[in-house]
Write a protein that holds these residues in place. Sequence first.
Motif, mmCIF file in Angstrom:
data_model
loop_
_atom_site.group_PDB
_atom_site.id
_atom_site.type_symbol
_atom_site.label_atom_id
_atom_site.label_comp_id
_atom_site.label_asym_id
_atom_site.label_seq_id
_atom_site.Cartn_x
_atom_site.Cartn_y
_atom_site.Cartn_z
ATOM 1 N N LEU A 55 119.804 -91.838 -41.964
ATOM 2 C CA LEU A 55 120.500 -92.103 -40.696
ATOM 3 C C LEU A 55 119.501 -92.413 -39.588
ATOM 4 C CD1 LEU A 55 123.199 -89.267 -40.813
ATOM 5 C CD2 LEU A 55 123.631 -91.734 -41.002
ATOM 6 N N TRP A 56 118.412 -91.654 -39.545
ATOM 7 C CA TRP A 56 117.375 -91.905 -38.537
ATOM 8 C C TRP A 56 116.739 -93.281 -38.748
ATOM 9 C CZ3 TRP A 56 116.655 -89.743 -34.062
ATOM 10 C CH2 TRP A 56 117.030 -88.404 -33.855
ATOM 11 N N ASP A 57 116.484 -93.618 -40.010
ATOM 12 C CA ASP A 57 115.834 -94.897 -40.308
ATOM 13 C C ASP A 57 116.714 -96.090 -39.938
ATOM 14 O OD1 ASP A 57 113.650 -93.534 -41.287
ATOM 15 O OD2 ASP A 57 114.231 -93.725 -43.400
ATOM 16 N N ALA A 58 118.040 -95.889 -40.002
ATOM 17 C CA ALA A 58 118.961 -97.019 -39.815
ATOM 18 C C ALA A 58 119.662 -97.023 -38.459
ATOM 19 C CB ALA A 58 120.007 -97.015 -40.926
ATOM 20 N N HIS A 59 119.436 -96.017 -37.631
ATOM 21 C CA HIS A 59 120.279 -95.862 -36.442
ATOM 22 C C HIS A 59 120.188 -97.018 -35.442
ATOM 23 C CE1 HIS A 59 116.645 -94.334 -34.335
ATOM 24 N NE2 HIS A 59 117.280 -94.697 -33.249
ATOM 25 N N GLU A 60 119.063 -97.728 -35.448
ATOM 26 C CA GLU A 60 118.916 -98.833 -34.503
ATOM 27 C C GLU A 60 119.754 -100.047 -34.903
ATOM 28 O OE1 GLU A 60 114.816 -99.701 -33.962
ATOM 29 O OE2 GLU A 60 114.385 -97.852 -32.879
ATOM 30 N N SER A 61 120.230 -100.054 -36.153
ATOM 31 C CA SER A 61 121.015 -101.195 -36.638
ATOM 32 C C SER A 61 122.461 -101.138 -36.169
ATOM 33 C CB SER A 61 120.990 -101.247 -38.172
ATOM 34 O OG SER A 61 121.656 -100.116 -38.727
#
Length: 237
Positions: free
Chosen positions: A77-83
Amino acid sequence: MEIKLDHLQQVVDASGKNTPTLKTLKNLWSLMYDYAVIHEIVPPDKRDIVKYVDISKPGNPNSFDRKPFSKKEIKALWDAHESNQYLSVVLMLIYTGVRIGELLDLEKKDIHLDERWFYVKESKTDAGIREVPIAEKIVPFFEYWMQKECDHLICTPDEEPFLYRNYYDSYWTPLMQQMNMKHRPHDTRHTCVSLLTEAKVDERIIKKIVGHKGQGVTQIVYTHVDLPYKLEAINLI
Protein backbone atom coordinates in the motif's frame (compact mmCIF):
# COMPACT_ATOMS: atom_id res chain seq x y z
CA MET A 1 -49.93 -7.59 5.28
CA GLU A 2 -48.54 -11.10 5.08
CA ILE A 3 -45.45 -10.42 7.21
CA LYS A 4 -45.50 -12.22 10.54
CA LEU A 5 -43.39 -11.88 13.68
CA ASP A 6 -41.36 -14.95 12.72
CA HIS A 7 -40.33 -13.29 9.46
CA LEU A 8 -39.03 -10.18 11.25
CA GLN A 9 -37.26 -12.28 13.86
CA GLN A 10 -35.54 -14.33 11.16
CA VAL A 11 -34.20 -11.14 9.61
CA VAL A 12 -32.73 -10.08 12.97
CA ASP A 13 -31.29 -13.52 13.76
CA ALA A 14 -29.62 -13.86 10.36
CA SER A 15 -28.41 -10.27 10.09
CA GLY A 16 -25.20 -10.68 12.07
CA LYS A 17 -25.60 -7.08 13.24
CA ASN A 18 -24.85 -5.69 16.66
CA THR A 19 -27.18 -3.85 19.04
CA PRO A 20 -26.96 -0.25 17.65
CA THR A 21 -27.86 -1.44 14.14
CA LEU A 22 -30.64 -3.72 15.38
CA LYS A 23 -32.18 -0.85 17.37
CA THR A 24 -32.15 1.28 14.22
CA LEU A 25 -33.73 -1.55 12.26
CA LYS A 26 -36.49 -1.99 14.84
CA ASN A 27 -37.16 1.77 14.81
CA LEU A 28 -37.40 1.69 11.03
CA TRP A 29 -39.95 -1.13 11.17
CA SER A 30 -42.00 0.81 13.71
CA LEU A 31 -42.15 3.81 11.38
CA MET A 32 -43.08 1.59 8.45
CA TYR A 33 -45.96 0.03 10.38
CA ASP A 34 -47.12 3.46 11.58
CA TYR A 35 -47.29 4.51 7.95
CA ALA A 36 -49.13 1.32 7.00
CA VAL A 37 -51.71 1.88 9.74
CA ILE A 38 -52.25 5.54 8.82
CA HIS A 39 -52.88 4.58 5.21
CA GLU A 40 -55.09 1.64 6.21
CA ILE A 41 -52.77 -0.93 4.68
CA VAL A 42 -52.78 -2.97 7.91
CA PRO A 43 -55.04 -2.88 11.00
CA PRO A 44 -53.73 -0.96 14.08
CA ASP A 45 -52.99 -4.10 16.08
CA LYS A 46 -50.68 -5.36 13.33
CA ARG A 47 -47.94 -2.87 14.23
CA ASP A 48 -47.67 -4.38 17.70
CA ILE A 49 -45.64 -7.26 16.26
CA VAL A 50 -42.59 -4.98 16.05
CA LYS A 51 -42.38 -4.56 19.82
CA TYR A 52 -42.04 -8.32 20.20
CA VAL A 53 -38.99 -8.62 17.92
CA ASP A 54 -36.13 -9.82 20.14
CA ILE A 55 -32.84 -7.99 19.58
CA SER A 56 -31.22 -9.16 22.84
CA LYS A 57 -28.87 -11.60 21.12
CA PRO A 58 -26.83 -9.58 18.63
CA GLY A 59 -23.86 -11.03 16.88
CA ASN A 60 -21.63 -10.63 13.91
CA PRO A 61 -20.81 -13.89 12.11
CA ASN A 62 -18.41 -12.02 9.83
CA SER A 63 -16.20 -11.00 12.76
CA PHE A 64 -14.33 -14.27 12.62
CA ASP A 65 -13.56 -13.70 8.94
CA ARG A 66 -11.88 -10.38 9.58
CA LYS A 67 -8.14 -10.46 9.32
CA PRO A 68 -5.51 -7.74 9.66
CA PHE A 69 -3.48 -6.56 6.70
CA SER A 70 -0.12 -8.32 6.65
CA LYS A 71 3.19 -6.45 6.81
CA LYS A 72 3.71 -7.31 3.16
CA GLU A 73 0.31 -5.86 2.23
CA ILE A 74 0.93 -2.70 4.21
CA LYS A 75 4.25 -2.22 2.42
CA ALA A 76 2.50 -2.73 -0.92
CA LEU A 77 0.00 0.00 0.00
CA TRP A 78 2.84 2.39 0.84
CA ASP A 79 4.64 1.54 -2.40
CA ALA A 80 1.53 2.17 -4.50
CA HIS A 81 -0.21 5.01 -2.67
CA GLU A 82 0.98 7.73 -5.05
CA SER A 83 -0.81 5.98 -7.93
CA ASN A 84 -4.25 6.60 -6.44
CA GLN A 85 -5.25 9.21 -3.88
CA TYR A 86 -7.74 6.81 -2.31
CA LEU A 87 -5.03 4.35 -1.35
CA SER A 88 -3.99 6.96 1.19
CA VAL A 89 -7.42 6.53 2.81
CA VAL A 90 -6.68 2.85 3.42
CA LEU A 91 -3.42 3.77 5.14
CA MET A 92 -5.14 6.49 7.16
CA LEU A 93 -7.61 3.88 8.40
CA ILE A 94 -4.80 1.49 9.33
CA TYR A 95 -2.78 4.10 11.24
CA THR A 96 -5.71 5.65 13.11
CA GLY A 97 -7.85 2.62 13.88
CA VAL A 98 -11.04 4.56 13.17
CA ARG A 99 -14.12 2.94 11.71
CA ILE A 100 -14.71 3.75 8.07
CA GLY A 101 -17.89 5.64 8.96
CA GLU A 102 -15.97 7.73 11.47
CA LEU A 103 -13.42 8.75 8.85
CA LEU A 104 -15.99 9.49 6.13
CA ASP A 105 -17.99 11.61 8.60
CA LEU A 106 -14.93 13.49 9.84
CA GLU A 107 -15.18 17.24 9.28
CA LYS A 108 -12.16 19.48 8.86
CA LYS A 109 -13.20 21.68 11.77
CA ASP A 110 -12.59 18.72 14.10
CA ILE A 111 -9.02 18.18 12.90
CA HIS A 112 -6.13 19.79 14.79
CA LEU A 113 -3.23 18.99 12.54
CA ASP A 114 -0.77 21.24 14.36
CA GLU A 115 -1.31 19.19 17.53
CA ARG A 116 -1.60 15.90 15.62
CA TRP A 117 -5.11 14.81 16.61
CA PHE A 118 -8.73 14.87 15.54
CA TYR A 119 -12.01 14.54 17.36
CA VAL A 120 -14.51 11.80 16.55
CA LYS A 121 -17.76 13.34 17.77
CA GLU A 122 -20.13 10.73 16.33
CA SER A 123 -19.64 7.00 16.66
CA LYS A 124 -21.64 3.78 16.88
CA THR A 125 -20.68 3.43 20.56
CA ASP A 126 -20.21 5.86 23.45
CA ALA A 127 -16.59 4.71 23.71
CA GLY A 128 -16.10 5.82 20.12
CA ILE A 129 -16.40 9.51 21.04
CA ARG A 130 -12.70 10.29 21.42
CA GLU A 131 -9.54 12.15 20.47
CA VAL A 132 -7.59 10.20 17.88
CA PRO A 133 -3.83 10.80 17.49
CA ILE A 134 -2.36 11.32 14.01
CA ALA A 135 0.83 9.36 13.39
CA GLU A 136 3.67 11.40 11.90
CA LYS A 137 3.89 9.15 8.84
CA ILE A 138 0.33 9.92 7.72
CA VAL A 139 0.41 13.67 8.35
CA PRO A 140 1.08 14.29 4.61
CA PHE A 141 -2.15 12.46 3.78
CA PHE A 142 -4.13 14.70 6.13
CA GLU A 143 -2.43 17.76 4.64
CA TYR A 144 -3.37 16.59 1.15
CA TRP A 145 -7.06 16.06 1.94
CA MET A 146 -7.27 19.26 3.99
CA GLN A 147 -6.58 21.20 0.78
CA LYS A 148 -9.75 19.94 -0.88
CA GLU A 149 -12.76 22.26 -1.17
CA CYS A 150 -15.02 20.20 1.06
CA ASP A 151 -16.18 20.50 4.67
CA HIS A 152 -15.39 16.83 5.21
CA LEU A 153 -11.84 15.52 5.16
CA ILE A 154 -12.39 12.67 2.69
CA CYS A 155 -14.35 13.60 -0.38
CA THR A 156 -15.33 12.40 -3.84
CA PRO A 157 -13.51 13.58 -6.98
CA ASP A 158 -16.26 16.21 -7.17
CA GLU A 159 -15.29 17.29 -3.64
CA GLU A 160 -18.53 16.10 -2.06
CA PRO A 161 -18.87 14.06 1.16
CA PHE A 162 -18.97 10.30 0.75
CA LEU A 163 -21.84 7.97 1.47
CA TYR A 164 -20.51 4.63 2.72
CA ARG A 165 -22.06 2.58 -0.07
CA ASN A 166 -20.57 4.84 -2.71
CA TYR A 167 -17.13 4.64 -1.13
CA TYR A 168 -17.25 0.88 -0.63
CA ASP A 169 -18.57 -0.05 -4.07
CA SER A 170 -16.76 2.53 -6.20
CA TYR A 171 -13.45 2.90 -4.38
CA TRP A 172 -12.70 0.31 -1.71
CA THR A 173 -13.65 -2.76 -3.76
CA PRO A 174 -11.82 -1.72 -6.96
CA LEU A 175 -8.73 -0.77 -4.95
CA MET A 176 -8.64 -4.13 -3.20
CA GLN A 177 -8.93 -5.83 -6.58
CA GLN A 178 -6.18 -3.64 -7.98
CA MET A 179 -3.91 -4.54 -5.07
CA ASN A 180 -4.91 -8.22 -5.24
CA MET A 181 -6.09 -8.10 -1.62
CA LYS A 182 -9.20 -9.44 0.06
CA HIS A 183 -10.15 -7.15 2.92
CA ARG A 184 -13.10 -5.24 4.27
CA PRO A 185 -12.73 -1.72 5.67
CA HIS A 186 -13.07 -3.00 9.25
CA ASP A 187 -9.89 -5.06 8.74
CA THR A 188 -7.94 -1.80 8.96
CA ARG A 189 -9.17 -1.38 12.53
CA HIS A 190 -8.00 -4.86 13.44
CA THR A 191 -4.69 -4.07 11.77
CA CYS A 192 -4.17 -0.98 13.92
CA VAL A 193 -4.91 -2.92 17.10
CA SER A 194 -2.56 -5.72 16.00
CA LEU A 195 0.28 -3.31 15.23
CA LEU A 196 -0.15 -1.50 18.54
CA THR A 197 -0.23 -4.80 20.41
CA GLU A 198 2.89 -5.99 18.61
CA ALA A 199 4.59 -2.72 19.62
CA LYS A 200 3.76 -3.61 23.24
CA VAL A 201 1.49 -0.60 23.75
CA ASP A 202 -0.51 -0.75 26.97
CA GLU A 203 -3.95 -2.22 26.36
CA ARG A 204 -5.64 0.73 28.05
CA ILE A 205 -4.01 3.16 25.62
CA ILE A 206 -5.00 0.97 22.66
CA LYS A 207 -8.62 1.05 23.78
CA LYS A 208 -8.54 4.82 24.08
CA ILE A 209 -7.03 5.22 20.61
CA VAL A 210 -9.51 3.00 18.80
CA GLY A 211 -12.50 3.74 21.04
CA HIS A 212 -12.97 0.12 21.95
CA LYS A 213 -16.27 -0.66 23.62
CA GLY A 214 -14.44 -2.59 26.33
CA GLN A 215 -13.30 0.55 28.12
CA GLY A 216 -15.28 1.61 31.15
CA VAL A 217 -17.59 4.61 31.24
CA THR A 218 -15.19 6.50 33.51
CA GLN A 219 -12.51 6.27 30.81
CA ILE A 220 -14.71 7.81 28.12
CA VAL A 221 -13.71 11.41 28.65
CA TYR A 222 -12.97 14.13 26.12
CA THR A 223 -9.65 15.29 27.51
CA HIS A 224 -6.10 16.16 26.47
CA VAL A 225 -4.61 14.26 29.40
CA ASP A 226 -4.08 11.05 27.44
CA LEU A 227 -3.12 12.65 24.13
CA PRO A 228 0.69 12.59 24.63
CA TYR A 229 0.53 8.88 25.45
CA LYS A 230 -1.66 8.21 22.43
CA LEU A 231 0.71 10.13 20.14
CA GLU A 232 3.71 8.28 21.50
CA ALA A 233 1.92 4.96 20.99
CA ILE A 234 0.67 5.59 17.46
CA ASN A 235 4.11 6.66 16.30
CA LEU A 236 5.47 3.24 17.30
CA ILE A 237 3.70 1.54 14.42
